[in-house]
Design a protein around this motif. Structure first.
Motif, PDB file in Angstrom:
ATOM      1  N   VAL A 222      21.756  58.443  47.335  1.00  0.00           N
ATOM      2  CA  VAL A 222      20.583  58.018  46.569  1.00  0.00           C
ATOM      3  C   VAL A 222      19.531  57.530  47.548  1.00  0.00           C
ATOM      4  O   VAL A 222      19.855  56.850  48.510  1.00  0.00           O
TER       5      VAL A 222
ATOM      6  N   LYS B  62      16.324  55.223  47.380  1.00  0.00           N
ATOM      7  CA  LYS B  62      15.568  54.357  46.496  1.00  0.00           C
ATOM      8  C   LYS B  62      14.120  54.373  46.947  1.00  0.00           C
ATOM      9  O   LYS B  62      13.793  53.829  48.001  1.00  0.00           O
TER      10      LYS B  62
ATOM     11  N   GLU C  12      25.831  34.055  37.625  1.00  0.00           N
ATOM     12  CA  GLU C  12      26.623  35.125  38.202  1.00  0.00           C
ATOM     13  C   GLU C  12      25.989  35.671  39.478  1.00  0.00           C
ATOM     14  O   GLU C  12      26.678  36.005  40.441  1.00  0.00           O
TER      15      GLU C  12
ATOM     16  N   TYR D 167      17.155  35.951  42.721  1.00  0.00           N
ATOM     17  CA  TYR D 167      18.185  36.783  42.086  1.00  0.00           C
ATOM     18  C   TYR D 167      18.228  36.517  40.583  1.00  0.00           C
ATOM     19  O   TYR D 167      18.377  37.427  39.778  1.00  0.00           O
TER      20      TYR D 167
ATOM     21  N   HIS E 189      17.364  39.288  37.583  1.00  0.00           N
ATOM     22  CA  HIS E 189      18.390  39.783  36.666  1.00  0.00           C
ATOM     23  C   HIS E 189      18.288  39.206  35.260  1.00  0.00           C
ATOM     24  O   HIS E 189      19.040  39.627  34.381  1.00  0.00           O
TER      25      HIS E 189
ATOM     26  N   ASN F 285      31.053  38.732  49.017  1.00  0.00           N
ATOM     27  CA  ASN F 285      32.192  38.063  49.631  1.00  0.00           C
ATOM     28  C   ASN F 285      33.360  38.037  48.648  1.00  0.00           C
ATOM     29  O   ASN F 285      34.140  37.095  48.610  1.00  0.00           O
TER      30      ASN F 285
ATOM     31  N   ASN G 275      36.545  35.407  47.917  1.00  0.00           N
ATOM     32  CA  ASN G 275      36.391  34.526  46.757  1.00  0.00           C
ATOM     33  C   ASN G 275      37.279  34.913  45.589  1.00  0.00           C
ATOM     34  O   ASN G 275      37.219  34.281  44.542  1.00  0.00           O
TER      35      ASN G 275
ATOM     36  N   LEU H 272      34.732  53.545  41.161  1.00  0.00           N
ATOM     37  CA  LEU H 272      33.312  53.358  40.855  1.00  0.00           C
ATOM     38  C   LEU H 272      33.038  52.026  40.180  1.00  0.00           C
ATOM     39  O   LEU H 272      33.855  51.505  39.432  1.00  0.00           O
TER      40      LEU H 272
ATOM     41  N   LEU I 139      26.794  44.206  41.009  1.00  0.00           N
ATOM     42  CA  LEU I 139      25.777  43.232  40.626  1.00  0.00           C
ATOM     43  C   LEU I 139      24.923  42.840  41.829  1.00  0.00           C
ATOM     44  O   LEU I 139      23.726  42.661  41.724  1.00  0.00           O
TER      45      LEU I 139
ATOM     46  N   GLN J 293      24.100  43.446  46.250  1.00  0.00           N
ATOM     47  CA  GLN J 293      23.854  44.559  47.180  1.00  0.00           C
ATOM     48  C   GLN J 293      25.094  45.450  47.301  1.00  0.00           C
ATOM     49  O   GLN J 293      26.171  44.964  47.655  1.00  0.00           O
TER      50      GLN J 293
ATOM     51  N   HIS K 259      32.408  54.267  45.506  1.00  0.00           N
ATOM     52  CA  HIS K 259      30.947  54.272  45.399  1.00  0.00           C
ATOM     53  C   HIS K 259      30.449  53.192  44.448  1.00  0.00           C
ATOM     54  O   HIS K 259      31.075  52.917  43.439  1.00  0.00           O
TER      55      HIS K 259
ATOM     56  N   ASP L 140      22.177  53.424  40.676  1.00  0.00           N
ATOM     57  CA  ASP L 140      20.962  54.164  40.367  1.00  0.00           C
ATOM     58  C   ASP L 140      21.049  54.771  38.966  1.00  0.00           C
ATOM     59  O   ASP L 140      22.090  55.287  38.553  1.00  0.00           O
TER      60      ASP L 140
ATOM     61  N   PRO M  49      32.298  34.241  37.126  1.00  0.00           N
ATOM     62  CA  PRO M  49      32.874  35.426  37.755  1.00  0.00           C
ATOM     63  C   PRO M  49      32.593  35.563  39.245  1.00  0.00           C
ATOM     64  O   PRO M  49      33.202  36.389  39.905  1.00  0.00           O
ATOM     65  N   ARG M  50      31.671  34.780  39.793  1.00  0.00           N
ATOM     66  CA  ARG M  50      31.291  35.041  41.162  1.00  0.00           C
ATOM     67  C   ARG M  50      32.063  34.174  42.146  1.00  0.00           C
ATOM     68  O   ARG M  50      32.339  34.564  43.268  1.00  0.00           O
TER      69      ARG M  50
END
Lengths: 565, 324
Positions: free
Chosen positions: A179, A181, A460, A492, A496, B99, B103, B130, B134, B136, B157, B161, B257-258
């Motif tokens: 992809v 971007k 999150e 962030y 989001h 991370n 975590n 896949l 959320l 990078q 992956h 996109d 969740p993080r």
């Protein structure tokens, strides 16, 4: 055969564009993305004047000026990417130009280079940098970085999307999932129209911009009145006039006393040493040699540029300088001018979130030449050119736009490519502490607070762990709280937030750390901030205005967030 | 690299990550693994031999990560019960955070790697791991990508996109959350395997297989607006993985969740063909915020049970619990 000028030009432009467009990986590239921008003499002088100090990165432009004493305006013919681009567009417009000139050849145009230069320097004296109006490197960096690069990425993405079914069938996995971007930039039509206007000068003459308008060319010309290596014509000259016709700068010949062309005379200030005249001379009478001054046979230069009276010209130059100063003064009296004294009455526009590590606003505006290198380098596309929200003097300066993309705490590409030190590069630990603003929650728009929906996206995605969800009596679902002392303004959360139009959580430039010198880390600690990425807070927070009545983590039934009875 | 191969019997013969295997080595490794597993099953499952022959509803295995993953699936009849030769398989782990391995907010890379190996053994024509990450994509999927490097294929992956998604009708309702953009690879897949990590979630209580399906759609923001619990059940009813393997080797018991939050090592892998049962068993087995809870206390699990999507009444289900 391709001349050495074209080869060097081609190489320079290639390096310039390649370094700029792989600017997202700026730290890895060998040639700095801002390498060419730093060669621009106007960027050097204009920024030094407006900023009241010489930026260490820009001294290399002083070398270009000094070299002009020896080599003349070689920069224009060999290195300047705008000059090279103009050579290309001039070639494309060649037929139209000839058709035009055949129809009606107008009177010779007057050069306004010195006026543009003095206008910019006049404003710079008052601390306002208008370098971005006319710095050739700023203009061309915007063109390639903000128009050509996104277009190229867009085309590449279209190509990849078209190839995807075939790649998928052939099991070319990497290709099938590749992809590109394409970044998107605000004000792109303005960027484009300005450059198209400059290119359109090719309808009147080749290198129209370089001849008549370029202020950096004017600066170089001051040092190139009689360069040591300059155009000399031997007695073999047959006065055929071919060089007069072909000189892209119109720097050769002129009406002599007898009204004839004088191919042996040169206006060295206008000569860019492209050597076209050497190459086309049928009798090889032209050379660019280093000769001691006493060996020069006769006069080789035409000194007065025009037939104008020197006094009239002086008046016009003075007027140009004063106009620049006047522009600066009018700007300083604007309501939104960020140059006002701090405190009550000074307006900071909430959208003016500067890139991480940006120096204090006045210094920032004095240094920023709006080249857009940081916008091109920004991998999340969060950096966008500002419109008129902070007045004309802040026009096109970069701002963080979290709605478009978050500002990644692990990235300082903008600092790595900034040519003038408006955004000084920071090492990673410093970078993470470079707070750009603070998030603010609008409970009346928040899905959890107002609509009783189980939404926690801001928590999150927050890399600084600055959003906390708590169970609050009277609220059926856990609701977010911002721990301001942990917030770096990375955006962030705003990026989001599922609430459309104005999001429920918004970053404003409040409490941004803008340091002229010193450590962001130390300053953040001093201020009581705890700006750590992905780390647990140790010890209770200690910061001014902290809410002591922390709501309980468990609700009245003793249930943690998300669990029901 | 945070990921280190553990010294369990399946992996000590060949070090995985640092060098790539050729086909012969890979087959040899598979063969040894199968032997070990057969031996392990023969030795350890004797007390449960009463149930031999019947496939349990839920399989719970405690042990070293790779071996436990393998054994958990083997107890359900092996991967061939879910993947037919020539199948296209999509595995959906949690890999949303940079991370995440440290975590415990991403699935342990070893679990994913074993699942990929098993689907390949079962003859899958194409395996993809896949997620719509959320944060990078690069750092988020790095650990799992490295672990799957041994397959000499580009398997893992992050599809963020929009061009990888396709507008899809979820159900015939014309109200609420009835259509969304679903990952094309998932729509084309013959078999979807959910491989969530066991973690808490500050809005839905826990994030397990059903919640994890949100990583296979493009616009998860809308789901928050629609009411998250209901939307999760709607989406899970449409996507419904054939096999769920919950990675409870390390449980993020608070601040999910993080994360970062309290991580409890459990060394357990839970598998089931019923996503509700797998999630319910995980809720019941683990400690959340220092306490124990019933599956019905998680609203989306209760809703899914009521909708007939699966069963949360694990006390009525057959559970095969072993150690390797």
């Amino acid at each position: 055969m391709i001349s050495s000028q074209r080869i060097i030009q081609g190489l320079s432009l290639t390096v310039f564009v390649a370094a700029l467009c792989q600017a997202p990986r700026a730290l890895l590239s060998l040639w700095p993305a801002d390498g060419f921008i730093r060669l621009d003499p106007l960027v050097f002088l204009g920024t030094a004047l407006a900023d009241r100090q010489f930026a260490p990165l820009l001294w290399v432009a002083a070398a270009v000026l000094l070299l002009a004493l020896v080599l003349g305006r070689f920069f224009c013919a060999y290195l300047c990417p705008l000059g090279t681009t103009l050579d290309i567009t001039d070639r494309l417009l060649c037929a139209q130009r000839k058709a035009r000139l055949k129809k009606r050849a107008g009177p010779p145009l007057r050069s306004y280079q010195n006026h543009v230069l003095l206008y910019i320097l006049g404003a710079a004296v008052l601390g306002i940098s208008l370098v971005f109006f006319a710095s050739p490197l700023s203009l061309i960096t915007r063109f390639y970085g903000l128009i050509i690069y996104p277009l190229g990425a867009f085309l590449a993405d279209m190509g990849l999307t078209a190839l995807r079914p075939a790649a998928d069938r052939l099991d070319l996995t990497t290709l099938a999932y590749a992809v590109v971007k394409a970044p998107r930039y605000d004000l792109q039509w303005l960027t484009l129209l300005l450059l198209l206007g400059i290119f359109a000068g090719g309808l009147w003459s080749p290198r129209f911009w370089c001849r008549y308008l370029c202020p950096s060319g004017a600066l170089l010309a001051l040092f190139a009145i009689k360069p040591l290596v300059r155009r000399r014509v031997s007695g073999d000259c047959t006065k055929c006039g071919l060089c007069v016709e072909k000189c892209p700068m119109g720097a050769i010949g002129g009406p002599g006393a007898d009204g004839s062309e004088h191919p042996d005379l040169t206006r060295h200030k206008e000569c860019i040493a492209c050597l076209s005249c050497v190459r086309i001379c049928p009798v090889q009478a032209v050379s660019f040699d280093l000769k001691p001054p006493w060996e020069i046979p006769g006069p080789d230069a035409i000194l007065p540029d025009t037939g104008e009276s020197a006094a009239g010209e002086r008046r016009r130059l003075l007027a140009a300088g004063l106009s620049g100063a006047a522009t600066a003064m009018v700007s300083l009296t604007g309501l939104k001018s960020p140059h006002a004294e701090p405190g009550p009455g000074s307006i900071v526009h909430p959208s003016v979130i500067r890139p991480p590590g940006a120096v204090p606003e006045n210094d920032f505006l004095a240094r920023c030449i709006r080249c857009g290198a940081c916008l091109t380098a920004c991998p999340t596309n969060t950096l966008q050119p500002l419109g008129l929200a902070a007045g004309l003097t802040a026009f096109f300066s970069p701002v963080v736009t979290p709605r478009r993309g978050p500002c990644d705490p692990g990235c300082h590409a903008c600092g790595a490519v900034c040519p003038t030190g408006a955004i000084p590069w920071l090492p990673p630990a410093e970078r993470r502490s470079a707070k750009v603003g603070t998030a603010r929650l609008d409970r009346r728009k928040c899905l959890a607070w107002e609509f009783d929906k189980k939404c926690l996206i801001c928590d999150e995605v927050c890399p600084y762990d600055a959003v906390e969800f708590r169970v609050v009596p009277g609220q059926p679902v856990p609701v977010p709280f911002i721990r301001e002392y942990k917030c770096a303004g990375c955006g962030y959360c705003e990026h989001h937030c599922p609430v459309r139009a104005v999001p429920a959580i918004v970053v404003t430039p409040m409490l941004a750390l803008r340091l002229a010198e010193g450590s962001h880390r130390e300053m953040a600690r001093e201020m009581g901030y705890s700006l750590e990425v992905g780390k647990k807070m140790d010890g209770p927070p200690n910061y001014p205005g902290q809410d002591a009545s922390t709501p309980p983590e468990l609700d009245e039934n003793g249930l943690p967030p998300g669990f029901t009875e | 690299m945070r990921f280190h191969p553990s010294p369990d019997p399946l992996t000590e013969t060949v070090s995985f990550v640092d060098r790539k295997l050729n086909r012969r080595q890979f087959l040899k490794f598979q063969f040894k693994g199968a032997l070990w597993l057969a031996a392990g099953a023969a030795l350890l499952s004797r007390p449960l031999a009463l149930q031999a022959g019947a496939v349990p509803d839920i399989s719970v295995v405690k042990g070293d990560t790779g071996a436990a993953t393998r054994a958990a699936v083997a107890q359900l009849g092996g991967m061939q019960a879910f993947v037919k030769p020539g199948d296209r398989v999509v595995i959906k782990p949690n890999m949303s955070f940079g991370n995440g391995t440290a975590n415990a907010s991403n699935t342990t890379p070893e679990v994913v790697r074993e699942l990929v190996a098993m689907t390949k053994e079962a003859g899958a024509a194409r395996v993809r791991v896949l997620d719509n990450t959320l944060s990078q994509p690069g750092p988020s999927i790095a650990d799992i990508k490295a672990a799957c490097g041994i397959f000499n294929e580009d398997i893992v992956h992050a599809l963020n996109d929009y061009s990888f998604y396709q507008p899809t009708k979820l159900n015939d309702s014309w109200l609420g959350f009835n259509k969304t953009d679903v990952m094309q690879d998932v729509l084309k897949a013959d078999c979807l395997i959910a491989a969530p990590t066991a973690k808490s979630h500050s809005s839905t209580g826990v994030s397990l297989s059903m919640k994890g399906m949100m990583g296979l759609v493009h616009d998860r923001w809308t789901m928050h607006q629609q009411g998250l619990d209901k939307a999760i059940v709607t989406l899970a009813a449409f996507l419904k993985p054939k096999l769920v393997v919950v990675d409870a080797t390390r449980v993020l018991s608070t601040n999910g969740p993080r994360g970062p939050g309290k991580i409890i090592p459990m060394n357990t892998v839970i598998a089931s063909a019923d996503m509700v049962a797998a999630d319910a068993k995980t809720v019941e087995m683990c400690t959340w915020y220092g306490k124990r809870f019933k599956p019905r206390q998680i609203k989306h699990i209760r809703l899914a049970h009521e909708a007939g999507l699966g069963r949360m009444d694990i006390e009525n289900l057959t559970i095969k619990q072993t150690e390797v």
